[in-house]
Design an enzyme around this catalytic site. Sequence first.
Site, mmCIF file in Angstrom:
data_model
loop_
_atom_site.group_PDB
_atom_site.id
_atom_site.type_symbol
_atom_site.label_atom_id
_atom_site.label_comp_id
_atom_site.label_asym_id
_atom_site.label_seq_id
_atom_site.Cartn_x
_atom_site.Cartn_y
_atom_site.Cartn_z
ATOM 1 N N LYS A 22 0.829 -1.213 0.000
ATOM 2 C CA LYS A 22 0.000 0.000 0.000
ATOM 3 C C LYS A 22 0.861 1.260 0.000
ATOM 4 C CE LYS A 22 -1.849 1.576 3.995
ATOM 5 N NZ LYS A 22 -1.545 2.985 4.273
ATOM 6 N N ASN A 23 1.779 1.344 0.970
ATOM 7 C CA ASN A 23 2.525 2.600 1.121
ATOM 8 C C ASN A 23 3.410 2.890 -0.089
ATOM 9 O OD1 ASN A 23 1.288 2.962 3.537
ATOM 10 N ND2 ASN A 23 3.074 2.506 4.808
ATOM 11 N N CYS A 118 -3.690 12.901 13.291
ATOM 12 C CA CYS A 118 -4.422 11.650 13.083
ATOM 13 C C CYS A 118 -4.340 10.848 14.359
ATOM 14 C CB CYS A 118 -3.900 10.894 11.876
ATOM 15 S SG CYS A 118 -2.491 9.885 12.198
ATOM 16 N N ARG A 123 1.837 13.987 13.687
ATOM 17 C CA ARG A 123 2.346 13.780 12.332
ATOM 18 C C ARG A 123 2.532 15.099 11.579
ATOM 19 N NH1 ARG A 123 -0.297 8.284 9.995
ATOM 20 N NH2 ARG A 123 1.612 8.191 8.813
ATOM 21 N N ASP A 306 4.605 -0.074 12.251
ATOM 22 C CA ASP A 306 3.349 -0.585 11.695
ATOM 23 C C ASP A 306 3.085 -2.049 12.061
ATOM 24 O OD1 ASP A 306 2.887 1.867 10.606
ATOM 25 O OD2 ASP A 306 3.272 1.300 8.524
ATOM 26 N N ARG A 398 -8.800 0.098 4.337
ATOM 27 C CA ARG A 398 -7.780 1.010 3.806
ATOM 28 C C ARG A 398 -6.497 0.237 3.496
ATOM 29 N NH1 ARG A 398 -6.079 5.299 7.507
ATOM 30 N NH2 ARG A 398 -4.683 5.405 5.735
HETATM 31 C C1 UD1 Z 1 5.008 6.480 6.809
HETATM 32 C C2 UD1 Z 1 4.035 5.348 6.581
HETATM 33 C C3 UD1 Z 1 3.506 4.826 7.903
HETATM 34 C C4 UD1 Z 1 4.636 4.443 8.801
HETATM 35 C C5 UD1 Z 1 5.638 5.595 8.948
HETATM 36 C C6 UD1 Z 1 6.880 5.224 9.730
HETATM 37 C C7 UD1 Z 1 3.036 5.926 4.445
HETATM 38 C C8 UD1 Z 1 1.779 6.293 3.730
HETATM 39 N N1 UD1 Z 1 2.914 5.829 5.772
HETATM 40 O O1 UD1 Z 1 4.293 7.542 7.429
HETATM 41 O O2 UD1 Z 1 2.674 3.690 7.642
HETATM 42 O O3 UD1 Z 1 4.142 4.127 10.085
HETATM 43 O O4 UD1 Z 1 6.070 6.027 7.631
HETATM 44 O O5 UD1 Z 1 7.487 4.108 9.183
HETATM 45 O O6 UD1 Z 1 4.063 5.699 3.841
HETATM 46 N N2 UD1 Z 1 7.706 13.952 11.468
HETATM 47 C C9 UD1 Z 1 7.858 15.281 11.828
HETATM 48 N N3 UD1 Z 1 7.872 16.207 10.827
HETATM 49 C C10 UD1 Z 1 7.747 15.882 9.513
HETATM 50 C C11 UD1 Z 1 7.609 14.526 9.156
HETATM 51 C C12 UD1 Z 1 7.585 13.576 10.169
HETATM 52 O O7 UD1 Z 1 7.976 15.611 13.010
HETATM 53 O O8 UD1 Z 1 7.763 16.782 8.660
HETATM 54 C C13 UD1 Z 1 7.647 12.920 12.536
HETATM 55 C C14 UD1 Z 1 6.238 12.278 12.613
HETATM 56 O O9 UD1 Z 1 5.357 13.033 13.382
HETATM 57 C C15 UD1 Z 1 6.559 10.930 13.207
HETATM 58 C C16 UD1 Z 1 7.951 10.611 12.639
HETATM 59 O O10 UD1 Z 1 8.491 11.860 12.197
HETATM 60 O O11 UD1 Z 1 6.638 11.032 14.614
HETATM 61 C C17 UD1 Z 1 7.956 9.620 11.493
HETATM 62 O O12 UD1 Z 1 7.079 10.047 10.502
HETATM 63 P P1 UD1 Z 1 7.255 9.678 8.956
HETATM 64 O O13 UD1 Z 1 8.425 8.773 8.759
HETATM 65 O O14 UD1 Z 1 7.218 10.945 8.189
HETATM 66 O O15 UD1 Z 1 5.938 8.848 8.698
HETATM 67 P P2 UD1 Z 1 4.932 9.002 7.495
HETATM 68 O O16 UD1 Z 1 5.682 9.259 6.235
HETATM 69 O O17 UD1 Z 1 3.824 9.931 7.875
#
Ligand code: UD1
Length: 420
Positions: A22-23, A118, A123, A306, A398
């Site tokens: 999915k991701n 969320c 996030r 996850d 989803r």
């Molecule tokens: C993606 C995955 C999700 C998975 C996660 C971590 C998708 C659609 N989703 O989510 O299933 O659980 O990676 O492996 O690919 N953060 C910040 N600022 C930012 C970006 C991130 O503070 O600009 C923090 C987030 O709040 C979180 C951490 O960094 O605590 C990791 O987030 P991130 O790796 O960005 O996860 P996603 O890409 O949202």
Amino acid sequence: MDSIIVKGNGPLSGQIPIAGAKNTCLKLMCASILSEEPLTLTNVPRLSDVKTLSALLESLGIEVGRLNDGRTLALSASNLTSSLAHYDMVRKLRASFNVLGPLIGRTGEAIVSLPGGCAIGARAVDFHLAGLEKMGAKVELKDGYVHASGDLVGTEVEFPFPSVGATENIMCAAVLAKGTTVIRNAAREPDTQALADCLIAMGADIEGAGTETMVIRGVDGLHGTTHRVITDRIELGTYMTAPGIAGGEIECIGGRRDLLEAFCVKMEEAGLEITETEKGLKVRHPGGRLKAVDVTTAPYPGFPTDLQAQFMAMMCFAEGTSTLEETIFENRFMHAPELIRMGANVEVSGGTAKVTGVEGLKGAPVMATDLRASVSLILAGMAAEGETQVNRVYHLDRGYEQLEEKLSALGATVKRVEGS
Ligand code: UD1
């Protein structure tokens, strides 16, 4: 609203096909924006998230052709008509924020709704925005929307944390930028590597995907390609915990150990036997009770956040006390109170959960709070006494394709009840 009824039905046996990731698929779909020529994706999972993102892409003028029963998507962005990703769409699916990098990269302009918080945490998207600003974009927040514009120029972008989404957004923005972008502390997830592979096949110049430092040299344009979505390692890991909970032996078709090494090591420490086969991975419960093991979630190649909920469901039945530490998201133990309602012994304190295994759980009505939490409750219900009713299962659709059918084929009793 639909719910799922699960009943314990003894050890599992049989084969289970693992779908495309999915991701990965969602980010590849966003990347189609970068080329005037069509991007064809195969091994696409049939999930509601894919439909939601298809609708958003269509609202930008992208033609989305569905072939082979939805398993193949042909995405043509020859005629982009809009650079606006509306709140109604982005709020349903956070991953749609990943149209931002491709949109500004291709058109020099993007207006994308902020995704908002969320269930599992705040996030933030600050790394995405700071990265684009560093590349020369003008970024403003107005009325809940990110307005980003400008011609991007390659530079060095260092993330404070290896964010998956931010790495993918900046990588996509950089492929058509002027000059060279270096991403430091980049995410190394297989999804990110797969996105880089696809972009390279489209003509991008990217080095170092899968390492901490990526170097992206901007090119003038990308062409079309056909790309197969990799195996969903989270779906794979989810089903691998099923015999850990209900007993038995299953073979996950298409499973690859290299996608989940840290997880497999913990599964083996707990006592499960994992064998690589010609078709995938076999997982066998040796009988008796599994051993409690400690887990700390971490960015890839660490233990995936996850899979933390599913592992917790398994640890609820193990012998001894396991400590599960969540380091990625601040609010990712919402399955714990539901498992406790089923008789589990779980104590949560901040980012740590202590799970003391019990002899058995009892079925109860429980509430699904997010995608991975939902599936952990279904898994727990497969070894609980009596009936477990998991409510609010739209989360499951989803990310898990034909979950009831797949688990039923292993001998489990899992049925969907249509709600009003
Ligand atoms: C993606 C995955 C999700 C998975 C996660 C971590 C998708 C659609 N989703 O989510 O299933 O659980 O990676 O492996 O690919 N953060 C910040 N600022 C930012 C970006 C991130 O503070 O600009 C923090 C987030 O709040 C979180 C951490 O960094 O605590 C990791 O987030 P991130 O790796 O960005 O996860 P996603 O890409 O949202």
